[in-house]
Scaffold this active site. Sequence first.
Site, PDB file in Angstrom:
ATOM      1  N   ASP A  35      12.664 -63.749  31.589  1.00 45.10           N
ATOM      2  CA  ASP A  35      13.489 -63.295  32.708  1.00 45.10           C
ATOM      3  C   ASP A  35      13.742 -64.401  33.721  1.00 45.10           C
ATOM      4  OD1 ASP A  35      13.308 -60.939  31.486  1.00 45.10           O
ATOM      5  OD2 ASP A  35      12.115 -59.924  33.032  1.00 45.10           O
ATOM      6  N   TYR A  38      16.527 -66.481  32.716  1.00 44.04           N
ATOM      7  CA  TYR A  38      17.771 -65.719  32.860  1.00 44.04           C
ATOM      8  C   TYR A  38      18.191 -65.696  34.337  1.00 44.04           C
ATOM      9  CZ  TYR A  38      21.050 -61.806  32.608  1.00 44.04           C
ATOM     10  OH  TYR A  38      22.167 -61.029  32.692  1.00 44.04           O
ATOM     11  N   ASP A  39      17.208 -65.397  35.208  1.00 45.40           N
ATOM     12  CA  ASP A  39      17.509 -65.338  36.651  1.00 45.40           C
ATOM     13  C   ASP A  39      18.049 -66.673  37.140  1.00 45.40           C
ATOM     14  OD1 ASP A  39      16.685 -62.748  36.871  1.00 45.40           O
ATOM     15  OD2 ASP A  39      14.668 -63.222  37.587  1.00 45.40           O
ATOM     16  N   SER A  84      21.772 -51.412  41.395  1.00 42.44           N
ATOM     17  CA  SER A  84      20.586 -52.216  41.062  1.00 42.44           C
ATOM     18  C   SER A  84      20.136 -52.881  42.361  1.00 42.44           C
ATOM     19  CB  SER A  84      20.890 -53.194  39.945  1.00 42.44           C
ATOM     20  OG  SER A  84      21.559 -54.293  40.448  1.00 42.44           O
ATOM     21  N   LEU A  85      19.249 -53.837  42.271  1.00 44.70           N
ATOM     22  CA  LEU A  85      18.669 -54.400  43.498  1.00 44.70           C
ATOM     23  C   LEU A  85      18.900 -55.895  43.577  1.00 44.70           C
ATOM     24  CD1 LEU A  85      15.205 -52.628  43.368  1.00 44.70           C
ATOM     25  CD2 LEU A  85      16.889 -52.325  45.164  1.00 44.70           C
ATOM     26  N   GLU A 118       7.291 -49.934  47.512  1.00 47.04           N
ATOM     27  CA  GLU A 118       6.764 -49.476  46.211  1.00 47.04           C
ATOM     28  C   GLU A 118       6.648 -50.655  45.268  1.00 47.04           C
ATOM     29  OE1 GLU A 118       9.000 -46.540  43.933  1.00 47.04           O
ATOM     30  OE2 GLU A 118       9.909 -45.956  45.818  1.00 47.04           O
ATOM     31  N   LYS A 120       7.534 -52.613  41.916  1.00 49.38           N
ATOM     32  CA  LYS A 120       8.748 -52.591  41.086  1.00 49.38           C
ATOM     33  C   LYS A 120       8.303 -52.600  39.632  1.00 49.38           C
ATOM     34  CE  LYS A 120      13.176 -54.674  40.372  1.00 49.38           C
ATOM     35  NZ  LYS A 120      13.026 -54.884  38.935  1.00 49.38           N
ATOM     36  N   ASP A 122       8.186 -52.595  35.626  1.00 51.34           N
ATOM     37  CA  ASP A 122       8.931 -53.322  34.610  1.00 51.34           C
ATOM     38  C   ASP A 122       9.169 -52.387  33.438  1.00 51.34           C
ATOM     39  OD1 ASP A 122      10.155 -55.652  34.217  1.00 51.34           O
ATOM     40  OD2 ASP A 122       8.354 -56.813  33.743  1.00 51.34           O
ATOM     41  N   TYR A 230      12.095 -42.915  41.726  1.00 49.68           N
ATOM     42  CA  TYR A 230      12.130 -43.656  42.988  1.00 49.68           C
ATOM     43  C   TYR A 230      13.369 -43.411  43.842  1.00 49.68           C
ATOM     44  CZ  TYR A 230      14.609 -46.990  39.915  1.00 49.68           C
ATOM     45  OH  TYR A 230      15.450 -47.564  39.010  1.00 49.68           O
ATOM     46  N   LYS A 319      10.199 -60.419  44.390  1.00 47.40           N
ATOM     47  CA  LYS A 319       9.641 -60.689  43.060  1.00 47.40           C
ATOM     48  C   LYS A 319       8.343 -61.496  43.131  1.00 47.40           C
ATOM     49  CE  LYS A 319      12.335 -59.462  39.778  1.00 47.40           C
ATOM     50  NZ  LYS A 319      13.177 -60.004  38.986  1.00 47.40           N
ATOM     51  N   CYS A 413     -15.064 -76.970  10.013  1.00 49.54           N
ATOM     52  CA  CYS A 413     -15.151 -76.788  11.463  1.00 49.54           C
ATOM     53  C   CYS A 413     -14.879 -78.127  12.165  1.00 49.54           C
ATOM     54  CB  CYS A 413     -16.546 -76.274  11.817  1.00 49.54           C
ATOM     55  SG  CYS A 413     -16.866 -76.285  13.574  1.00 49.54           S
ATOM     56  N   CYS A 416     -18.560 -79.127  13.835  1.00 54.61           N
ATOM     57  CA  CYS A 416     -19.779 -79.461  13.080  1.00 54.61           C
ATOM     58  C   CYS A 416     -19.495 -79.782  11.621  1.00 54.61           C
ATOM     59  CB  CYS A 416     -20.795 -78.326  13.181  1.00 54.61           C
ATOM     60  SG  CYS A 416     -20.337 -76.871  12.237  1.00 54.61           S
ATOM     61  N   CYS A 431     -16.364 -70.510  11.642  1.00 54.77           N
ATOM     62  CA  CYS A 431     -17.182 -71.641  11.223  1.00 54.77           C
ATOM     63  C   CYS A 431     -18.471 -71.050  10.670  1.00 54.77           C
ATOM     64  CB  CYS A 431     -17.467 -72.531  12.437  1.00 54.77           C
ATOM     65  SG  CYS A 431     -18.938 -73.529  12.259  1.00 54.77           S
ATOM     66  N   CYS A 437     -23.971 -75.279  14.645  1.00 57.41           N
ATOM     67  CA  CYS A 437     -22.725 -75.798  15.229  1.00 57.41           C
ATOM     68  C   CYS A 437     -22.870 -75.909  16.749  1.00 57.41           C
ATOM     69  CB  CYS A 437     -21.572 -74.857  14.873  1.00 57.41           C
ATOM     70  SG  CYS A 437     -20.029 -75.338  15.656  1.00 57.41           S
TER      71      CYS A 437
END
Length: 676
Positions: A35, A38-39, A84-85, A118, A120, A122, A230, A319, A413, A416, A431, A437
């Site tokens: 995101d 994208y933002d 939207s916000l 509140e 937010k 997802d 909300y 955010k 490993c 060791c 291992c 070890c």
Amino acid sequence: MSASAATKKRITALRDQLRQFNHQYHALDEPSIPDAEYDRLMRELQQLEVENPELIDPYSPTQRVGAEPADGFKSVKHDVRMLSLDNAFSEEELENFHRRVTERLGFEVSEPIEYAAEPKLDGAAVSLLYENGRLVRAATRGDGSTGEDITHNVRTISAVPLELIGGDYPRVLEVRGEVFMPLKGFDAYNAKARSSGEKAFVNPRNAAAGSLRQLDPKLTAERPLDMYVYAVGRVDGGELPDRQSEILTRIQTWGLKICPERESVVGIAGCLAFYASIGSRRAELAYDIDGVVYKVDRTDLQKKLGFVSRAPRWAIAHKFPAQEELTVVRGVEFQVGRTGAVTPVARLEPVFVGGVTVSNATLHNMDELHRKDVRVGDTVIVRRAGDVIPEVVKTLVDRRPKGARKVKIPKNCPVCGSEVVRENDEAVARCSGGLVCPAQRAEALKHFVSRRALDIDGLGSKIIEQLVNIDRVKTPADLFGLSRDELAALDRMGTKSAGNLLAAIERSKNTTFSRFLYALGIREVGEATAASLASHYGALNPLLGASEDDLQQVDDVGPIVASRIRTFFDSEDKVAMVNTLIDSGVRWEEAAPAAKSAIGPLTGKIFVLTGTLPSMSRDEAKQQILAAGGKVTGSVSKKTHYLVYGDKAGSKLTTAQNLDIPTLDEAGLKKLLVDQ
Ligand code: 5U1
């Protein structure tokens, strides 16, 4: 001045990219970039369009949100546009928002502005339409004007009432909220999907959106979805209060769920305090959030402020730092843990994510690495949520450079040289060196001295590694034979700190049975199981002699854990180590076995405790419940008989109320203990 050719080219490229990402995100449920990326691209495009208004195009991704409805879902026209916000990514951007609000309202408000705040969530925004109290339609937001009809799917979500309760609701009531997948459900769903070879979800938001867009509601019904409301949209034939906070309180009385973490705050200081408080509790919340939302509380002021294109002027999302970012895998190395597990770890181009710079991320095990198809040179999405170890969540295969190198598990490993083996189809390779070890030894020692185990203050990783490397400490019992001179001779140690450490080692000898069992590092025995074993057996000898069947009588112990415990105590080396620890002076108070006396007035009753009780600690309350034969568990479910709450009770109280589970305050609990 008209825009340069370079600017036009950049705008076109950004629009193409964002269109592509939108399609992947909304239509395919397959986000290809984090995101945050994208933002950033969206902001860059918005900025270029502000600077070059002649290039604004109604079909630019900045001019709308979301995507067209997918084939297979009916379109739904929203009577009231689903807004939207706008986002604030810094304190300064929040202050700008608050200043704009205050200036626009001017003389209308003489007091500081009150905000309804509140988390937010997802998830996916959904509109619910109730007519005469009955759910007649549920829809996605889509582009804000037109969404998709997902009624059949939303009807499967138990948090969404099919009929409202109370009776005083408006004849037509449309509410908006977030459908989300709680983290527990998300983890369980993904674990199951992985074990049956199905595709896991990248994150809970995707899980919610993807589940809602199933064409078969039976599939949605299998997904553990929840919903918090909300906002209201259309309201006919009824009045609502004139404050956002009171509207939500009213909505709750009709059976709709509201986020329990909401608060009313005053002014910018109140907003910032809420942001800090939710931020500090983010990792403990039962759901994923990406910030908090503030809304001017008075609806008359909201009307005056109005909105611009797609977002109201009276609300903003503040955010949190992004939890997912893009970076490049520079290499893959293998780490060996306490139980020998060989874990692939990606060495990354350092990237700022989740509030810190991350340069390593776990790839869990080889199955995970192959499932995500991670190669050296790949661009990947790295996620860091709370204090959780950063992990690679996805590879961007279409960005893979030529010559990206596949990763193979080492045959031996890396520490060791012992053979690396995979037991009975386990995802984890181990291992086979055991305590030969040094890596396993050092990790076992770190666990032994950790805070929730023997809690040896001052004995950090660097000191343990030195002691292991010089072969001075092979088992935890060797710690108790260290001298001040030996400690003082180590790097970064002086005589004074050696003395302090010696005193801490001495103090740690006085412990509890449960800590001791946890410290031993028996596979699958975490803190909770150690506590159950300690209270069930009360003392070491009965536990040493317990059969697998007997062990399975203990809370939380199933066949696998029982077999791990038996294997541990069947090993002569392990028992010798336990005895040496006791001979070195490690001691605890033994008690009468508790579980056998788990017959009492509260036998069979399951309690959950939340919040701060006025006169006793939660632990004291728990002991009293256990003594009366009851059980105490950590989370509320349909099996819970009572929820005991104190001050600052969180979401457990709301969950209990929603499930109609009786709730008790401290006085109620005491009464129950006495009355029974
Ligand atoms: N908590 C919360 N999330 N959220 C998202 N409130 C909230 N309000 C929203 C959105 C899109 O929109 C309002 C403008 C109603």
